[in-house]
Scaffold this motif. Structure first.
Motif, short mmCIF file in Angstrom:
data_model
loop_
_atom_site.label_atom_id
_atom_site.label_comp_id
_atom_site.label_asym_id
_atom_site.label_seq_id
_atom_site.Cartn_x
_atom_site.Cartn_y
_atom_site.Cartn_z
N VAL A 117 0.83 -1.21 0.00
CA VAL A 117 0.00 0.00 0.00
C VAL A 117 0.86 1.26 0.00
O VAL A 117 0.59 2.24 -0.72
N GLN A 118 1.92 1.26 0.79
CA GLN A 118 2.76 2.44 0.92
C GLN A 118 3.89 2.49 -0.10
O GLN A 118 4.72 3.40 -0.04
N ALA A 119 3.95 1.52 -1.01
CA ALA A 119 5.07 1.46 -1.96
C ALA A 119 5.19 2.71 -2.81
O ALA A 119 6.31 3.25 -2.98
N PRO A 120 4.11 3.26 -3.41
CA PRO A 120 4.28 4.49 -4.22
C PRO A 120 4.81 5.67 -3.42
O PRO A 120 5.67 6.41 -3.91
N ARG A 121 4.33 5.85 -2.19
CA ARG A 121 4.81 6.97 -1.38
C ARG A 121 6.28 6.79 -1.00
O ARG A 121 7.07 7.74 -1.06
N ILE A 122 6.62 5.56 -0.61
CA ILE A 122 8.03 5.31 -0.25
C ILE A 122 8.94 5.54 -1.45
O ILE A 122 10.00 6.16 -1.35
N THR A 123 8.51 5.03 -2.62
CA THR A 123 9.33 5.20 -3.82
C THR A 123 9.46 6.66 -4.20
O THR A 123 10.56 7.14 -4.53
N ALA A 124 8.34 7.39 -4.18
CA ALA A 124 8.39 8.81 -4.54
C ALA A 124 9.25 9.61 -3.58
O ALA A 124 10.02 10.48 -3.99
N GLY A 125 9.13 9.34 -2.28
CA GLY A 125 9.95 10.06 -1.31
C GLY A 125 11.43 9.77 -1.47
O GLY A 125 12.27 10.68 -1.41
N THR A 126 11.78 8.51 -1.72
CA THR A 126 13.19 8.16 -1.92
C THR A 126 13.76 8.80 -3.17
O THR A 126 14.88 9.34 -3.16
N LEU A 127 13.00 8.79 -4.27
CA LEU A 127 13.48 9.39 -5.51
C LEU A 127 13.58 10.91 -5.39
O LEU A 127 14.47 11.53 -5.99
N ALA A 128 12.67 11.51 -4.63
CA ALA A 128 12.74 12.96 -4.44
C ALA A 128 13.98 13.35 -3.64
O ALA A 128 14.60 14.38 -3.92
N LEU A 129 14.35 12.55 -2.67
CA LEU A 129 15.56 12.84 -1.91
C LEU A 129 16.81 12.66 -2.77
O LEU A 129 17.78 13.40 -2.62
N ALA A 130 16.78 11.66 -3.65
CA ALA A 130 17.95 11.42 -4.50
C ALA A 130 18.08 12.51 -5.56
O ALA A 130 19.08 13.21 -5.63
N GLY A 131 17.05 12.66 -6.38
CA GLY A 131 17.05 13.70 -7.40
C GLY A 131 18.00 13.46 -8.55
O GLY A 131 19.05 12.85 -8.39
N GLY A 132 17.61 13.93 -9.72
CA GLY A 132 18.49 13.91 -10.88
C GLY A 132 18.83 12.52 -11.36
O GLY A 132 17.99 11.61 -11.43
N ALA A 133 20.10 12.35 -11.72
CA ALA A 133 20.57 11.07 -12.26
C ALA A 133 20.50 9.97 -11.22
O ALA A 133 20.29 8.80 -11.56
N ARG A 134 20.68 10.31 -9.95
CA ARG A 134 20.59 9.28 -8.91
C ARG A 134 19.18 8.71 -8.83
O ARG A 134 19.01 7.51 -8.62
N ALA A 135 18.18 9.56 -8.99
CA ALA A 135 16.80 9.07 -8.97
C ALA A 135 16.54 8.10 -10.11
O ALA A 135 15.89 7.06 -9.93
N GLU A 136 17.04 8.44 -11.29
CA GLU A 136 16.86 7.53 -12.42
C GLU A 136 17.58 6.21 -12.19
O GLU A 136 17.06 5.13 -12.52
N ARG A 137 18.77 6.26 -11.60
CA ARG A 137 19.49 5.02 -11.32
C ARG A 137 18.76 4.19 -10.28
O ARG A 137 18.65 2.97 -10.43
N LEU A 138 18.25 4.82 -9.23
CA LEU A 138 17.50 4.08 -8.22
C LEU A 138 16.24 3.47 -8.80
O LEU A 138 15.86 2.33 -8.46
N ARG A 139 15.55 4.21 -9.68
CA ARG A 139 14.36 3.66 -10.31
C ARG A 139 14.71 2.45 -11.17
O ARG A 139 13.99 1.44 -11.17
N ARG A 140 15.83 2.53 -11.88
CA ARG A 140 16.26 1.41 -12.71
C ARG A 140 16.64 0.20 -11.86
O ARG A 140 16.30 -0.95 -12.18
N ILE A 141 17.34 0.45 -10.74
CA ILE A 141 17.72 -0.65 -9.85
C ILE A 141 16.48 -1.32 -9.25
O ILE A 141 16.39 -2.55 -9.18
N GLY A 142 15.52 -0.52 -8.82
CA GLY A 142 14.30 -1.09 -8.25
C GLY A 142 13.51 -1.90 -9.27
O GLY A 142 12.98 -2.98 -8.95
#
Length: 402
Positions: free
Chosen positions: A173-198
């Motif tokens: 249930v909380q997966a979208p919020r957790i993912t969005a919060g983590t990607l927002a903290l990373a930002g930029g290329a790091r967010a894209e890399r984290l999304r790809r890793i996940g």
């Protein structure tokens, strides 16, 4: 040594001691909370596996996340309950029939008749049982006293299953919020890399589950064929039990062999021997052929990595390690590919460049036929094409003057 050096040395020693104590305290905390941590890891495993199905249900049928997750979990629970009914009801009927025949079986066994009595007579086990009656009675008393521990373990197991289900539900249930919060903290290329890793890690876990289900299906079908050929009753139910037990890597086939072999020996000694021989051969085939090959395609790992990771994890982490070995190896491969540069992955020795791979240089057909390249990439000025040494007056001529 000066006072400043003494203070610096003391400060470094205190830092090292503090780090060691903090590490020991962290390890002690992990050890004390290992049961809860295991529940969290298992819940995360199932949450990642069910998350794609929840996404599809949310996109097609429900707009909100919580109802879609509830539908998926209820469907999974109904499927498991249906399997339980298919297994438990015939087993209860068989147990009731066995309880009715138990007195006759005991009399036949004591007299050396029947399948069990003949087996005991053949291996001279009846005399051994008669000579050690007191030991068997004491062992039965110990089993009766350990009933409290068995009940306690059962209650803890049920509580663990419920906790894992609730944790997995909340994680999905909380997966979208957790993912969005983590990607927002990373930002930029790091967010894209984290999304790809996940995304790649989720695909690895899903592939592991599908491959494991395929292996269990093969085991169940093979067991059903063997039990049907030997005439063992309830072959379909026993094969289903074996398929469910085979979901456990390495030892699953052994647990299934105990159930199927016991049913085979109750039917006839010949059937029991045939079933045990089948499982001995099949377990070797599954552990060293089916599982490495199927998992290598499902998780995109080579068979050697699959087999070695399962063996090492089973030795270090027991049953839980064997369950999580293959997805952990797949996630490690994803991390290695993301964080290790491509040139290091390919090796330190570069491959030989082709005609069009050399940057800034012409193709071989465009290069001069003789002479070493000069500063501008062509022939040395004043050197004739035939390789002769230039005359004293030819060095002053401009290039191409001939």
């Amino acid at each position: 040594m000066s006072d400043a050096d003494d203070r610096s040395t003391a400060r470094r020693a205190l830092i090292v001691i503090g780090l060691v104590l903090a590490t020991l305290a962290g390890l002690a905390l992990v050890w004390e909370t290992r049961r809860v941590l295991i529940w969290v890891v298992v819940a995360a495993f199932f949450a990642v596996a069910l998350n794609p199905l929840v996404d599809r249900v949310q996109q097609r049928f429900a707009r909100r996340r919580a109802p879609a997750t509830l539908v998926v979990f209820l469907a999974s629970f109904v499927a498991l309950a249906a399997l339980g009914v298919l297994i438990v009801v015939p087993l209860l009927d068989e147990l009731a029939r066995f309880a009715d025949r138990a007195p006759d079986l005991v009399r036949e066994t004591r007299a050396g008749r029947g399948p069990i009595g003949e087996l005991l007579e053949r291996f001279h086990l009846r005399r051994y049982a008669e000579a050690h009656v007191d030991q068997f009675q004491r062992f039965g008393g110990q089993l009766g006293r350990s009933t409290v521990g068995l009940v306690r373990g059962t209650v803890q197991g049920v509580a663990g299953v419920l906790t894992v289900v609730v944790l997995a539900y909340l994680m999905v249930v909380q997966a979208p919020r957790i993912t969005a919060g983590t990607l927002a903290l990373a930002g930029g290329a790091r967010a894209e890399r984290l999304r790809r890793i996940g995304r790649e890690s989720a695909r690895t876990i899903t592939g592991y589950l599908s491959g494991n289900l395929l292996i269990s299906l093969i085991c169940g079908l093979a067991t059903f064929v063997v039990l049907a050929l030997t005439g063992v009753p309830f072959a379909a139910v026993i094969a289903l039990l074996v398929a469910i037990a085979d979901l456990i890597p390495l030892v699953g086939a052994t647990l299934g062999a105990i159930v199927a072999g016991g049913a085979g020996f109750l039917h006839s000694p010949t059937a029991g021997v045939v079933v045990l021989v089948f499982f001995v051969v099949y377990q070797q085939v599954e552990n060293h052929l089916l599982q490495p090959v199927i998992m290598s395609h499902a998780v995109r790992l080579n068979p050697l990595t699959v087999l070695v990771s399962v063996l090492l994890a089973a030795e270090l982490g027991g049953l839980l390690g064997a369950l999580l070995a293959i997805p952990a190896a797949g996630i490690a491969r994803v991390l290695f590919r993301e964080f290790v540069p491509a040139n290091r992955q390919a090796g330190s020795v570069p491959a030989e460049a082709g005609p069009g791979d050399r940057t800034g240089g012409p193709a071989p057909s465009e290069r001069p036929r003789s002479g070493r390249p000069g500063p501008a990439g062509g022939r040395r000025p004043g050197r004739p094409r035939d390789g002769r040494q230039p005359a004293p007056g030819d060095q002053d001529r401009p290039p191409g003057g001939d």
